[in-house]
Enzyme design. Structure first.
Site, mmCIF file in Angstrom:
data_model
loop_
_atom_site.group_PDB
_atom_site.id
_atom_site.type_symbol
_atom_site.label_atom_id
_atom_site.label_comp_id
_atom_site.label_asym_id
_atom_site.label_seq_id
_atom_site.Cartn_x
_atom_site.Cartn_y
_atom_site.Cartn_z
ATOM 1 C CD GLU A 60 5.761 8.191 -17.586
ATOM 2 O OE1 GLU A 60 5.188 8.183 -18.685
ATOM 3 O OE2 GLU A 60 6.099 9.229 -16.993
ATOM 4 C CG HIS B 67 8.228 10.041 -11.694
ATOM 5 N ND1 HIS B 67 7.342 9.262 -12.418
ATOM 6 C CD2 HIS B 67 9.420 9.939 -12.326
ATOM 7 C CE1 HIS B 67 7.974 8.738 -13.453
ATOM 8 N NE2 HIS B 67 9.238 9.129 -13.410
ATOM 9 C CE LYS C 274 4.883 11.344 -21.555
ATOM 10 N NZ LYS C 274 5.078 10.608 -20.287
ATOM 11 C CG ASP D 33 -5.002 3.077 -34.231
ATOM 12 O OD1 ASP D 33 -3.978 3.647 -33.812
ATOM 13 O OD2 ASP D 33 -5.233 2.902 -35.439
HETATM 14 P P1 NAD Z 1 -13.788 -3.419 -38.342
HETATM 15 O O1 NAD Z 1 -14.004 -3.161 -39.793
HETATM 16 O O2 NAD Z 1 -13.032 -4.641 -37.963
HETATM 17 O O3 NAD Z 1 -15.188 -3.463 -37.575
HETATM 18 C C1 NAD Z 1 -16.236 -2.586 -37.902
HETATM 19 C C2 NAD Z 1 -17.385 -3.380 -38.504
HETATM 20 O O4 NAD Z 1 -17.933 -4.274 -37.533
HETATM 21 C C3 NAD Z 1 -18.532 -2.486 -38.918
HETATM 22 O O5 NAD Z 1 -18.305 -1.999 -40.215
HETATM 23 C C4 NAD Z 1 -19.744 -3.401 -38.804
HETATM 24 O O6 NAD Z 1 -20.001 -4.037 -40.028
HETATM 25 C C5 NAD Z 1 -19.305 -4.465 -37.791
HETATM 26 N N1 NAD Z 1 -19.990 -4.384 -36.481
HETATM 27 C C6 NAD Z 1 -20.471 -5.435 -35.755
HETATM 28 N N2 NAD Z 1 -21.023 -5.025 -34.595
HETATM 29 C C7 NAD Z 1 -20.880 -3.683 -34.556
HETATM 30 C C8 NAD Z 1 -21.252 -2.674 -33.617
HETATM 31 N N3 NAD Z 1 -21.873 -2.966 -32.457
HETATM 32 N N4 NAD Z 1 -20.963 -1.379 -33.895
HETATM 33 C C9 NAD Z 1 -20.333 -1.057 -35.037
HETATM 34 N N5 NAD Z 1 -19.983 -1.956 -35.977
HETATM 35 C C10 NAD Z 1 -20.256 -3.265 -35.754
HETATM 36 O O7 NAD Z 1 -13.068 -2.226 -37.588
HETATM 37 P P2 NAD Z 1 -13.177 -0.630 -37.684
HETATM 38 O O8 NAD Z 1 -13.568 -0.179 -36.333
HETATM 39 O O9 NAD Z 1 -13.960 -0.148 -38.840
HETATM 40 O O10 NAD Z 1 -11.640 -0.253 -37.960
HETATM 41 C C11 NAD Z 1 -10.724 -0.225 -36.897
HETATM 42 C C12 NAD Z 1 -9.346 -0.653 -37.345
HETATM 43 O O11 NAD Z 1 -8.918 0.158 -38.442
HETATM 44 C C13 NAD Z 1 -8.326 -0.444 -36.262
HETATM 45 O O12 NAD Z 1 -7.572 -1.622 -36.144
HETATM 46 C C14 NAD Z 1 -7.445 0.690 -36.817
HETATM 47 O O13 NAD Z 1 -6.128 0.561 -36.330
HETATM 48 C C15 NAD Z 1 -7.529 0.467 -38.289
HETATM 49 N N6 NAD Z 1 -7.236 1.578 -39.199
HETATM 50 C C16 NAD Z 1 -6.982 2.865 -38.763
HETATM 51 C C17 NAD Z 1 -6.733 3.879 -39.677
HETATM 52 C C18 NAD Z 1 -6.519 5.282 -39.183
HETATM 53 O O14 NAD Z 1 -6.730 5.556 -38.020
HETATM 54 N N7 NAD Z 1 -6.088 6.227 -40.029
HETATM 55 C C19 NAD Z 1 -6.727 3.595 -41.045
HETATM 56 C C20 NAD Z 1 -6.996 2.289 -41.458
HETATM 57 C C21 NAD Z 1 -7.254 1.275 -40.539
#
Ligand code: NAD
Length: 423
Positions: free
Chosen positions: A82, A374, A260, A276
């Site tokens: 946009e 805009h 928005k 996300d």
């Molecule tokens: P992930 O599991 O890839 O990473 C998290 C993991 O990284 C932690 O569990 C930990 O073991 C490790 N880690 C390493 N260094 C870290 C640090 N400094 N801090 C925290 N953890 C660290 O990702 P996530 O963040 O658990 O999940 C994100 C993904 O899940 C996104 O891609 C999202 O789109 C997706 N997702 C979203 C939904 C929803 O929003 N409803 C549902 C399912 C999946």
């Protein structure tokens, strides 16, 4: 190196010059910005991210200037299709800068996982028995993620509610997890699945859904700023923005558009950093309806000196590890340009950009009207839609603005006369 986000005239430079200035301002190697070429993602890389890949779609990535958050300057990458979003955020940030920029704080990165329990014969007794198992459940959850616990995160609290539904009484358990620098969905979902059998057994129930809640109201981030009355256009504009804010607070039709405008800024940074967008949008809009009626996420007031104060508080579940933040080369570059070192710092910048974006839209609406600025910027998109080549876009757009007719039909006419040389 201290970042200086005050780069004036960035809009008048070529893309190559902007890259050099941004790299210099952010203190990153200019070569890193080549990762942004052609969307920064090869088809082969994309093929590892989702299913049935047939290609990629590129979105423009711009950099907002002038942002100061908690006394630190940031150059902010924004991915959006946009026109005028990046310019508006930069302008608002320039106005806020005079009074110290944005101040942001938050609750800490705590996400909630929900475990749904069905069929307990004594739902209130079941709730009490679940809560008695608090320590066992937290320990079991933490055993799933030694990396997270080592980093100082992990499951912190257990809460439970008895919920009346049209399908009978259910017991809903919440596991509160400090996810540190992760968005946390995968982390908390794994924990929820692991603890569900214990909860079901204690409750004398069956567990069904085990997943995070996107209503991330234990991960709130707030930003505030003072916008200078003079720079906004005078005391009348301040009063009119307060009236516009009151309208959005009272009326859901206006609130949706007001919010928005906030999301124009928030989603652009969320996307640029590979986070996300749907999770953040679900969180923000559910927060806007937290009292049962959809309302504005921000507030604008007049302070004692006659300046405008703006505040915005929203859930901000974003991460620096996991998801596309690590897998997408352009997202990695965006994070390097931003120079943030924790998910909390990233969230604070994002919410500040949301407030800047919101102020810019409210100011334009309360002063000259939104179309004035805009449409000038939109003229280039209109010129391109009419078939102008990259070399022709500027000339055609200038003519549309000059003639006050920013329409595709007219752009075709202008293009035709330009090509036949009879302008
Ligand atoms: P992930 O599991 O890839 O990473 C998290 C993991 O990284 C932690 O569990 C930990 O073991 C490790 N880690 C390493 N260094 C870290 C640090 N400094 N801090 C925290 N953890 C660290 O990702 P996530 O963040 O658990 O999940 C994100 C993904 O899940 C996104 O891609 C999202 O789109 C997706 N997702 C979203 C939904 C929803 O929003 N409803 C549902 C399912 C999946």
């Amino acid at each position: 190196m201290a970042v200086n986000s005050r780069i004036s005239g960035l809009k008048d430079r070529s893309v190559a010059e902007r890259r050099a200035l941004v790299a210099d301002g952010a203190g990153v190697d200019a070569a890193a910005l080549t990762a942004l070429d052609a969307g920064g993602l090869t088809v082969e890389q994309a093929d590892h991210m989702i299913e049935n890949v047939v290609g990629t779609i590129a979105i423009p990535l711009g950099v907002a200037t002038n942002m100061t958050v908690n006394g630190r300057d940031y150059l902010v990458p924004m991915a959006t299709e946009e026109a005028s979003v990046v310019a508006a955020a930069s302008n608002a940030a320039r106005i806020a800068r005079v009074h110290g920029g944005f101040h942001a704080s938050g609750t800490g990165p705590v996400m909630i996982a929900q475990i749904q329990l069905l069929g307990a014969v004594d739902p209130h007794g079941a709730r009490a028995r679940v809560l008695e198992a608090r320590q066992e459940v937290l320990d079991l959850a933490n055993a799933q993620d030694p990396v997270l616990t080592r980093l100082g995160g992990g499951a912190r609290e257990l809460t439970a509610r008895v919920l009346e539904t049209r399908d009978g009484t259910q017991v809903i358990v919440h596991l509160h997890v400090d996810v540190r620098d992760a968005m946390g969905a995968n982390a908390v979902n794994t924990m929820a699945e692991a603890v569900a059998p214990v909860l079901a057994e204690r409750a004398g129930a069956r567990s069904l859904l085990r997943i995070l809640s996107n209503k991330a109201d234990t991960r709130l981030v707030r930003a505030r700023a003072v916008f200078d009355a003079e720079l906004l256009g005078g005391p009348r504009v301040v009063d009119d923005i307060v009236s516009a804010s009151a309208f959005a607070e009272a009326d859901p039709y206006r609130a949706a558009t007001h919010n928005k405008g906030i999301m124009n800024g928030i989603s652009a940074v969320v996307l640029a950093t590979g986070n996300d967008t749907r999770a953040v949008e679900a969180g923000c809009h559910s927060h806007a309806a937290r009292d049962g009626r959809y309302t504005a996420l921000s507030r604008f007031e007049k302070d004692r000196d006659g300046n405008l104060t703006g505040t915005l508080e929203v859930p901000m579940p974003v991460g620096l590890v996991g998801g596309a933040t690590r897998a997408h080369p352009a997202a990695q570059t965006a994070i390097r340009i931003l120079g943030v070192t924790s998910a909390t710092e990233l969230a604070e910048v994002i919410v500040s950009v949301g407030l800047a974006q919101n102020l810019a839209a409210c100011r334009a609406l309360a002063a000259e009207g939104i179309q004035h600025g805009h449409m000038r910027l939109h003229a280039r998109t209109v010129a391109a839609s009419a078939g102008a080549s990259p070399e022709e876009v500027r000339d055609v757009a200038e003519r549309l603005v000059k003639d006050g007719r920013i329409q595709v039909e007219y752009a075709r006419e202008v293009l035709e006369s330009l090509r036949s040389g009879d302008r």
